[in-house]
Design a protein around this motif. Structure first.
Motif, PDB file in Angstrom:
ATOM      1  N   ALA B 235      54.543  97.434  25.479  1.00  0.00           N
ATOM      2  CA  ALA B 235      55.509  97.412  24.376  1.00  0.00           C
ATOM      3  C   ALA B 235      56.864  97.955  24.830  1.00  0.00           C
ATOM      4  CB  ALA B 235      54.972  98.234  23.205  1.00  0.00           C
ATOM      5  N   ALA B 236      56.838  99.086  25.556  1.00  0.00           N
ATOM      6  CA  ALA B 236      58.095  99.697  26.002  1.00  0.00           C
ATOM      7  C   ALA B 236      58.827  98.803  26.996  1.00  0.00           C
ATOM      8  CB  ALA B 236      57.801 101.059  26.625  1.00  0.00           C
ATOM      9  N   LEU B 237      58.044  98.134  27.871  1.00  0.00           N
ATOM     10  CA  LEU B 237      58.655  97.229  28.848  1.00  0.00           C
ATOM     11  C   LEU B 237      59.292  96.045  28.143  1.00  0.00           C
ATOM     12  CD1 LEU B 237      56.034  97.151  31.739  1.00  0.00           C
ATOM     13  CD2 LEU B 237      58.360  97.983  31.897  1.00  0.00           C
ATOM     14  N   ALA B 238      58.610  95.550  27.089  1.00  0.00           N
ATOM     15  CA  ALA B 238      59.172  94.418  26.340  1.00  0.00           C
ATOM     16  C   ALA B 238      60.521  94.812  25.751  1.00  0.00           C
ATOM     17  CB  ALA B 238      58.204  93.988  25.247  1.00  0.00           C
ATOM     18  N   GLY B 239      60.628  96.075  25.339  1.00  0.00           N
ATOM     19  CA  GLY B 239      61.900  96.557  24.800  1.00  0.00           C
ATOM     20  C   GLY B 239      62.816  97.077  25.882  1.00  0.00           C
ATOM     21  N   ARG B 240      62.466  96.884  27.120  1.00  0.00           N
ATOM     22  CA  ARG B 240      63.246  97.310  28.291  1.00  0.00           C
ATOM     23  C   ARG B 240      63.593  98.800  28.247  1.00  0.00           C
ATOM     24  NH1 ARG B 240      67.489  94.025  31.176  1.00  0.00           N
ATOM     25  NH2 ARG B 240      66.291  94.933  32.854  1.00  0.00           N
ATOM     26  N   VAL B 286      52.097  91.091  33.217  1.00  0.00           N
ATOM     27  CA  VAL B 286      52.438  90.173  34.302  1.00  0.00           C
ATOM     28  C   VAL B 286      53.576  89.254  33.858  1.00  0.00           C
ATOM     29  CG1 VAL B 286      51.579  88.289  35.754  1.00  0.00           C
ATOM     30  CG2 VAL B 286      50.148  90.277  35.334  1.00  0.00           C
ATOM     31  N   ALA B 287      53.496  88.794  32.600  1.00  0.00           N
ATOM     32  CA  ALA B 287      54.535  87.891  32.100  1.00  0.00           C
ATOM     33  C   ALA B 287      55.891  88.588  32.100  1.00  0.00           C
ATOM     34  CB  ALA B 287      54.173  87.432  30.682  1.00  0.00           C
ATOM     35  N   VAL B 288      55.922  89.837  31.621  1.00  0.00           N
ATOM     36  CA  VAL B 288      57.187  90.586  31.591  1.00  0.00           C
ATOM     37  C   VAL B 288      57.721  90.753  33.006  1.00  0.00           C
ATOM     38  CG1 VAL B 288      58.225  92.826  31.081  1.00  0.00           C
ATOM     39  CG2 VAL B 288      56.690  91.787  29.442  1.00  0.00           C
ATOM     40  N   LEU B 289      56.827  91.054  33.931  1.00  0.00           N
ATOM     41  CA  LEU B 289      57.256  91.280  35.315  1.00  0.00           C
ATOM     42  C   LEU B 289      57.773  90.008  35.962  1.00  0.00           C
ATOM     43  CD1 LEU B 289      54.517  93.677  36.650  1.00  0.00           C
ATOM     44  CD2 LEU B 289      56.909  94.170  36.283  1.00  0.00           C
ATOM     45  N   LEU B 290      57.096  88.887  35.642  1.00  0.00           N
ATOM     46  CA  LEU B 290      57.522  87.629  36.257  1.00  0.00           C
ATOM     47  C   LEU B 290      58.885  87.208  35.719  1.00  0.00           C
ATOM     48  CD1 LEU B 290      54.195  85.584  36.473  1.00  0.00           C
ATOM     49  CD2 LEU B 290      55.436  86.736  38.311  1.00  0.00           C
ATOM     50  N   VAL B 291      59.096  87.484  34.425  1.00  0.00           N
ATOM     51  CA  VAL B 291      60.373  87.109  33.835  1.00  0.00           C
ATOM     52  C   VAL B 291      61.486  88.035  34.334  1.00  0.00           C
ATOM     53  CG1 VAL B 291      61.634  86.888  31.658  1.00  0.00           C
ATOM     54  CG2 VAL B 291      59.282  86.111  31.826  1.00  0.00           C
ATOM     55  N   ARG B 292      61.183  89.334  34.329  1.00  0.00           N
ATOM     56  CA  ARG B 292      62.178  90.321  34.780  1.00  0.00           C
ATOM     57  C   ARG B 292      61.574  91.093  35.942  1.00  0.00           C
ATOM     58  NH1 ARG B 292      62.641  92.956  28.830  1.00  0.00           N
ATOM     59  NH2 ARG B 292      63.837  91.335  27.838  1.00  0.00           N
ATOM     60  N   GLY B 293      62.161  90.980  37.104  1.00  0.00           N
ATOM     61  CA  GLY B 293      61.594  91.642  38.285  1.00  0.00           C
ATOM     62  C   GLY B 293      61.521  93.143  38.135  1.00  0.00           C
ATOM     63  N   THR B 294      62.590  93.770  37.635  1.00  0.00           N
ATOM     64  CA  THR B 294      62.579  95.216  37.465  1.00  0.00           C
ATOM     65  C   THR B 294      62.873  95.535  36.006  1.00  0.00           C
ATOM     66  OG1 THR B 294      64.887  95.209  38.119  1.00  0.00           O
ATOM     67  CG2 THR B 294      63.301  95.852  39.800  1.00  0.00           C
ATOM     68  N   PRO B 295      61.847  95.553  35.190  1.00  0.00           N
ATOM     69  CA  PRO B 295      62.083  95.714  33.766  1.00  0.00           C
ATOM     70  C   PRO B 295      62.506  97.126  33.371  1.00  0.00           C
ATOM     71  CG  PRO B 295      59.749  95.555  34.208  1.00  0.00           C
ATOM     72  CD  PRO B 295      60.433  95.446  35.508  1.00  0.00           C
ATOM     73  N   VAL B 296      62.230  98.137  34.211  1.00  0.00           N
ATOM     74  CA  VAL B 296      62.657  99.492  33.866  1.00  0.00           C
ATOM     75  C   VAL B 296      64.097  99.657  34.335  1.00  0.00           C
ATOM     76  CG1 VAL B 296      62.163 101.939  34.105  1.00  0.00           C
ATOM     77  CG2 VAL B 296      60.301 100.277  34.232  1.00  0.00           C
ATOM     78  N   PRO B 297      65.038  99.918  33.414  1.00  0.00           N
ATOM     79  CA  PRO B 297      66.432 100.024  33.840  1.00  0.00           C
ATOM     80  C   PRO B 297      66.621 101.215  34.767  1.00  0.00           C
ATOM     81  CG  PRO B 297      66.177 100.737  31.558  1.00  0.00           C
ATOM     82  CD  PRO B 297      64.879 100.169  31.983  1.00  0.00           C
ATOM     83  N   PRO B 298      67.385 101.046  35.842  1.00  0.00           N
ATOM     84  CA  PRO B 298      67.554 102.157  36.771  1.00  0.00           C
ATOM     85  C   PRO B 298      68.383 103.267  36.146  1.00  0.00           C
ATOM     86  CG  PRO B 298      68.965 100.325  37.377  1.00  0.00           C
ATOM     87  CD  PRO B 298      68.143  99.856  36.232  1.00  0.00           C
ATOM     88  N   ARG B 299      68.100 104.472  36.547  1.00  0.00           N
ATOM     89  CA  ARG B 299      68.830 105.615  36.030  1.00  0.00           C
ATOM     90  C   ARG B 299      70.143 105.749  36.804  1.00  0.00           C
ATOM     91  NH1 ARG B 299      67.524 109.097  31.963  1.00  0.00           N
ATOM     92  NH2 ARG B 299      68.074 111.263  32.343  1.00  0.00           N
ATOM     93  N   GLY B 300      71.142 106.275  36.138  1.00  0.00           N
ATOM     94  CA  GLY B 300      72.449 106.364  36.755  1.00  0.00           C
ATOM     95  C   GLY B 300      72.476 107.153  38.048  1.00  0.00           C
TER      96      GLY B 300
END
Lengths: 422, 633
Positions: B235-240, B286-300
């Motif tokens: 769920a959290a990954l879907a919401g990035r 897997v679907a989220v990962l395939l669509v977005r390679g790095t779904p967790v936004p990088p920290r500053g």
């Protein structure tokens, strides 16, 4: 001499920390154990070399199914035996307790310890790794007496004996549902595992079909014990309006079924396994537990207060058991009763016959031997269910939870073996 | 409607995960376990009126009876303190650590909390009484429980409050700013640490609140709650990790889809509705990962990527010979329980060695090592028991099966790294548990037997005719382990090994030098699964039978924790880890002499967190440095 840098100290900390923790915890544990031993020795009347009986049980593992009640009941019975019955032929009886964690390797390690300690026999509580431990015990010639047969090894190993029908009790539930409750449409809600499927398909469905229930009126519904929600499965099971629902789940899954039964307003009679009658399981089940049926291989302490065995059990559990132990707990009652039944069998042997081989022979020759709080048992290989050579007793009674009290609904013992084969 | 209950909790936990990430830049894999402890506290207060706190001996009767609201408030306070403590002690020091260290620390926290719950509350699953009104309503002629709707309503309230808090208040805006760059926020005069702590507490309390509300519906067990992190993370990954609304919607959708799946009947016996339900979050991931390679936004703020050293310490053949001689000698000299513990130790070392190849050499995390071992074990049981393939053909076949499984997981995980990879492998472990182990588990009539191995008349089985453990089996395991150690150390020195180290150090730099990063990762997964499969095969031979409990997901977590504790960078670390594995020599010694068996999991968890914080190179480097210090003096 060089001083220790902060960095070096930091690197050693993990090791020292782990060791300090280990010793701190170890010290506490050792103190507790000594305290218990002292208390036991103050009461002890028998003398001489102790008779060591193994006790394997699943406790404290993070996967459930553990039954500390079995050990609590057994230890209360053991204290009673040593304090008031003079031990076994004047010798104190000791348990060599080995706690397993549900894996085969822990069960094999326990069996190795039993062989090393040369125990007279092993009492088995819950042991999900009996497939690994029983071959070792069998090779060493040590008899194994199971209190809760769950797996093929418990039911079919030569040299293993069980005074409790375990999962076979569900066959009695099926017979009771048709014969006494008049059910003609039955749903069976079972665990989604090989064990759960086989319980439903081998022990429950054939009994229902033999009693004339049409095949299309028996609905089997599988669900995982740890499903995120039990309501959809209960809804699926009761969709076609069955007369009875046979639930083959242990606690707390059965408590969640009870909750769903109340939430969905299920009208059918619901039959559970024995362990679901425990105070905690019923309390968690809420109003859905009321009116439920529960099988038991021992007389229920709540329903038979005048039975001499039950009166003795209640008195001695109060005297020797922990303060918070519940006499109505199925596991505690089975633990106490099995230990007493085994004790009586061992006491019937000559003092010189206290060997694993003699104990095995004594159980093998048992025919209709009275059991403490239970139906007489027979272990001579001509038991009720072919192939299940370890099962010495398939009789259960069925109790109904009626306004918070258990009532003897079957009125007599029901043979699950006869229901299956008859 | 029935799926809305779990769905609301997935959404709420996803929300909590998002907040903790916002506060610290750490995806908290222990989030499910951290919601579990307060739920146990709540249930104990409701049933016995006793307060049980970690680290505080005994129970405390508060004299407030079993009042529901008070119990809830106390449990939420416990959740807040637990979150704050975890943040201060573990998370804050690890904010700039490589993802591997945070994964390991989270695994350590999970193991500690599970062990504490098992020790203090008992390991039995529970079915707590509900806090929500237990009424029903009718819909299309069906009676349905209304507590699901209350749960969703509460989730929407929390979601709305969260949106206002993070969009309209100074605290919320600064917290979001800290996600972009802590330095900038600190220059404005705010404490990034305090912001992080506050967000952790909010996230932890939300997680605990919904954990408590879910317990009557889902049941309460240490394992089950810890694994709630998988759907929550989907769920959290879907919401990035940014969008509250998408996270909540994804959680609810997941719950409803799972509920609908329970009613779908498929023609295949092995793919029951319950299995489909477990597979759904995995497919989503897997679907989220395939669509977005790095779904967790990088920290500053950048991370310092200090990984455990992977330098070759000894000559491969010398070390292998030492392992074989020591193992064989110990197998002959030890007896009884210690002899079988020696076999467990050596098999454990092999498992940890598989993680050395994957994590130590290649920098990839796996929480599915026991699944690979299990695939090999169950394959061995099938091929030797049913088709009677002789030893060692059956064993080789089983190891090959595990290896293929590893290659497939490697292919799926090519685009995942760090925390996402950890959760992905956790989901794989759950799927394998459902698809393979549960289908092949022991029934009332069937057991997964593994016949004892024998080669050219030489009996290699673990048990003698009198039931005692045989030395020959120990020698056999020592031989396999020493060969694996030699192979792993040669791999480290080979060109493949150097490519793995390059990928571990910096994937982009490795790719720039012409290394095929994806292929290297897949090969690492394959080789690692091969070693884990070898361990699974030996485990099968040792036990003579197999059960799914030996390969449960929790065991995979423990194996990673112990491998890290021993030292994940090199083969010697794996050997040390083998000694520390549950059921191994150290555990047996402590259990026999100090009656410490109950505390071995807790001690392992605490030690792992400690190692992750203070010494990523594990016990082996501590011992090594201690040795050097003594020698120099």
């Amino acid at each position: 001499m060089r001083g220790w840098s902060r960095r070096a100290i930091g690197r050693w900390l993990p090791l020292t920390g782990a060791l300090a923790l280990a010793f701190a915890v170890g010290a506490c544990t050792a103190d507790n154990d000594d305290g218990q031993r002292d208390a036991a020795s103050r009461r002890a009347k028998p003398s001489g070399e102790p008779v060591v009986v193994g006790f394997i049980n699943l406790e404290g593992a993070a996967l459930g199914s553990s039954s500390p009640g079995l050990r609590a009941g057994s230890e209360a019975a053991l204290e009673y035996v040593n304090a008031e019955l003079g031990g076994l032929h004047g010798r104190p009886v000791e348990f060599e307790v080995c706690v397993v964690n549900g894996t085969l390797e822990s069960s094999a390690a326990c069996a190795n310890r039993m062989v090393e300690r040369r125990v007279l026999a092993v009492l088995g509580g819950v042991d999900l790794g009996s497939a690994a431990s029983l071959p070792i015990l069998r090779a060493a010639g040590i008899p194994y007496i199971s209190m809760t047969p769950l797996l093929p090894a418990d039911l079919t190993t030569d040299g293993a004996f069980t005074l409790d029908p375990g999962g076979l009790g569900t066959a009695a539930n099926a017979a009771f549902a048709v014969d006494r409750l008049g059910a003609q449409r039955v749903a069976v809600l079972h665990d989604d595992s090989a064990q759960g499927k086989q319980l439903a398909e081998v022990f429950v469905r054939p009994v229902l079909l033999k009693r004339g229930v049409a095949a299309d009126r028996v609905r089997l519904v599988a669900e995982k014990q740890d499903a995120p929600d039990m309501t959809p499965a209960v809804a699926a099971a009761t969709q076609s309006g069955p007369d009875a629902v046979i639930v083959v789940f242990p606690p707390p899954a059965c408590s969640r079924v009870m909750q769903a039964v109340a939430a969905l307003g299920v009208k059918a009679q619901v039959l559970f396994i024995g362990r679901c009658s425990d105070k905690r399981a019923v309390a968690a089940g809420g109003p859905g537990a009321e009116g439920g049926y529960f099988f038991s291989s021992v007389l229920h302490a709540d329903a038979h207060p005048d039975d001499p065995d039950v009166a003795l059990y209640r008195a001695k559990l109060r005297q020797f058991g922990d303060a918070d132990v519940d006499p109505n707990s199925y596991d505690t009652a089975r633990g106490f009763a099995t230990t007493m039944t085994v004790y009586r069998r061992l006491a019937s042997l000559a003092p010189t016959d206290l060997t694993p081989a003699a104990v095995t022979a004594a159980f093998r020759s048992a025919v209709a031997v009275p059991a403490f709080m239970g139906h007489p048992y027979t272990c001579d290989g001509r038991q009720a269910v072919p192939g299940f050579v370890s099962v010495c007793n398939t009789h259960v009674r069925i109790y109904k939870l009626d306004k918070g009290r258990y009532r003897d609904a079957s009125g007599d013992w029901i043979s699950a073996g006869a229901a299956l084969t008859g | 409607v029935l799926g809305l209950g779990p769905g609301a909790v997935y959404g709420a936990l996803g929300l909590g995960l998002m907040l903790t990430y916002r506060g610290s830049g750490v995806v908290n894999l222990a989030f499910g376990a951290m919601a579990m402890y307060p739920t146990y506290v709540y249930d104990e207060l409701r049933t016995s009126g006793q307060l049980v706190l970690p680290g505080v001996p005994g129970t405390h009767r508060l004299g407030v009876g079993t009042d529901a609201v008070l119990a809830l408030l106390i449990a939420l306070a416990v959740a807040a303190v637990l979150s704050l403590t975890t943040y201060a002690v573990v998370v804050r020091p690890l904010r700039r650590a490589p993802p591997l260290a945070t994964v390991v620390a989270a695994v350590g926290i999970t193991v500690v909390l599970q062990a504490v719950v098992a020790l203090r509350f008992g390991a039995d699953p529970r079915a707590p009484t509900s806090l929500l009104p237990q009424s029903s309503f009718s819909l299309a002629g069906r009676t349905l429980p209304s507590d699901r709707l209350y749960l969703v309503a509460l989730l929407l309230v929390v979601c709305g409050a969260g949106t206002v808090l993070y969009r309209r208040t100074r605290f919320g805006l600064v917290s979001r700013g800290a996600t972009e760059g802590e330095t900038a926020v600190e220059l404005l005069g705010y404490s990034a640490v305090r912001l992080g702590a506050a967000n952790w507490v909010i996230g932890g309390v939300i997680g605990a609140l919904f954990g408590i509300l879910l317990a009557p519906i889902a049941g309460l067990s240490p394992g089950g709650y810890s694994l709630l992190v998988v759907p929550a993370l989907v769920a959290a990954l879907a919401g990035r990790f940014v969008s509250t609304a998408v996270t909540v919607a994804a959680g609810l959708t997941l719950g409803v889809v799972q509920s609908v799946a329970t009613r779908v009947e498929l023609p295949w016996d092995w793919l029951g509705p319950q299995t489909v339900r477990t597979v759904i979050p995995f497919v989503g991931l897997v679907a989220v990962l395939l669509v977005r390679g790095t779904p967790v936004p990088p920290r500053g703020d950048g991370r310092s990527a200090r990984l455990p050293a992977a330098h070759p310490q000894l000559h491969p053949w010398r070390l292998a010979a030492a392992v074989f001689l020591t193992g064989s000698l110990a197998a002959v000299l030890l007896a009884g329980e210690y002899r079988s513990a020696l076999a467990v130790t050596m098999i454990g070392a092999l498992l940890c060695l598989s993680l050395v190849v994957l994590t130590g050499f290649t920098g990839q995390v796996s929480l599915a090592q026991m699944s690979f071992a299990g695939v090999a074990g169950f394959t061995l049981s099938r091929v030797t028991d049913t088709t009677a393939l002789p030893f060692p053909v059956g064993a080789l076949f089983a190891v090959a099966a595990a290896s293929v499984c590893g290659l497939v997981v490697g292919l799926l995980a090519v685009r995942a790294r760090g925390m996402t990879l950890a959760v992905m492998t956790l989901a794989v472990a759950l799927v394998v548990q459902e698809l393979v182990f549960r289908n092949l588990s022991n029934g009332i009539l069937s057991t997964n037997v593994v016949p004892a191995p024998s080669l050219a008349g030489l009996h290699l089985g673990p048990t003698a005719a009198d039931g005692t453990p045989r030395a020959a089996f120990g020698v056999f395991v020592a031989l396999v382990l020493s060969a694996a150690v030699a192979a792993a150390m040669h791999l480290r020195r080979s060109s493949v090994g150097r490519r793995m180290l390059a990928v571990r150090a910096n994937e982009r730099a490795a790719a720039a030098t012409g290394i095929h990063v994806g292929r290297t990762k897949v090969v690492a997964f394959g080789l690692s699964a091969l070693l884990a499969g070898l361990a699974g095969t030996l485990l099968g031979y040792q036990q003579g039978a197999l059960s799914e409990q030996s390969f449960a997901v929790e065991r995979s977590l423990l194996v990673l924790a112990v491998a890290y504790l021993g030292g994940i960078g090199n083969a010697v670390g794996a050997l040390v880890a083998g000694l520390l594995i549950p059921g191994g020599l150290v555990a047996t010694l402590l259990s026999q002499t100090l009656n410490l068996g109950r505390y071995e999991t807790l001690a392992a968890g605490v030690a792992v967190v400690f190692v992750a914080l203070r010494n990523p190179e594990g016990v082996v480097s501590t011992v090594h440095r201690l040795w050097l210090l003594v020698v120099r003096r």
